[in-house]
Design a protein around this motif. Structure first.
Motif, PDB file in Angstrom:
ATOM      1  N   MET A  93       0.920  -1.248   0.286  1.00  0.00           N
ATOM      2  CA  MET A  93      -0.065   0.054  -0.025  1.00  0.00           C
ATOM      3  C   MET A  93       0.791   1.188  -0.002  1.00  0.00           C
ATOM      4  O   MET A  93       1.790   1.580   0.725  1.00  0.00           O
ATOM      5  CB  MET A  93      -0.666   0.074   1.296  1.00  0.00           C
ATOM      6  CG  MET A  93      -1.945   1.100   1.167  1.00  0.00           C
ATOM      7  SD  MET A  93      -2.948   0.415   2.665  1.00  0.00           S
ATOM      8  CE  MET A  93      -4.398   1.440   2.140  1.00  0.00           C
ATOM      9  N   GLU A  94       0.482   2.132  -1.005  1.00  0.00           N
ATOM     10  CA  GLU A  94       1.263   3.388  -0.996  1.00  0.00           C
ATOM     11  C   GLU A  94       0.922   4.472  -0.158  1.00  0.00           C
ATOM     12  O   GLU A  94      -0.361   4.698   0.185  1.00  0.00           O
ATOM     13  CB  GLU A  94       1.245   3.908  -2.326  1.00  0.00           C
ATOM     14  CG  GLU A  94       1.914   4.893  -2.589  1.00  0.00           C
ATOM     15  CD  GLU A  94       2.030   5.562  -4.165  1.00  0.00           C
ATOM     16  OE1 GLU A  94       2.118   6.629  -4.357  1.00  0.00           O
ATOM     17  OE2 GLU A  94       1.606   4.496  -4.840  1.00  0.00           O
ATOM     18  N   ASN A  95       1.814   5.280   0.666  1.00  0.00           N
ATOM     19  CA  ASN A  95       1.403   6.371   1.716  1.00  0.00           C
ATOM     20  C   ASN A  95       1.183   7.472   0.718  1.00  0.00           C
ATOM     21  O   ASN A  95       1.817   7.795  -0.279  1.00  0.00           O
ATOM     22  CB  ASN A  95       2.333   6.562   2.293  1.00  0.00           C
ATOM     23  CG  ASN A  95       2.838   5.429   3.536  1.00  0.00           C
ATOM     24  OD1 ASN A  95       1.631   4.996   3.862  1.00  0.00           O
ATOM     25  ND2 ASN A  95       3.812   5.229   4.125  1.00  0.00           N
TER      26      ASN A  95
END
Length: 80
Positions: free
Chosen positions: A1-3
């Protein structure tokens, strides 16, 4: 998951949008004379009405956190 990092300006705009959404819900009964039209709300005030959302988006595109919604007859109020 990308911040994803939001800028302070984006956060302020989201908060204003939320406040304007709540204003729309509070003034729903007052808006009943404009059923079927779209309304633009900012800082708890009606900025204008139009037959299409695009009209209001074009006119008020620089207003941060603006809330635009179609006015309906029912008393369905959204809750955040």
């Amino acid at each position: 998951m990308e911040n994803i990092t939001l800028t302070p300006e984006q956060i302020r705009s989201f908060r204003k949008f939320s406040d304007n959404f709540e204003s729309f819900n509070r003034m729903h009964n007052e808006l009943q004379s404009h059923v079927g039209k779209y309304v633009a709300i900012s800082d708890g005030k009606v900025l204008g009405y139009a037959h299409t959302k695009e009209e209001l988006l074009g006119k008020f595109k620089t207003v941060p956190g603006i809330f635009i919604e179609q006015i309906t007859e029912n008393n369905l109020l959204w809750i955040l």
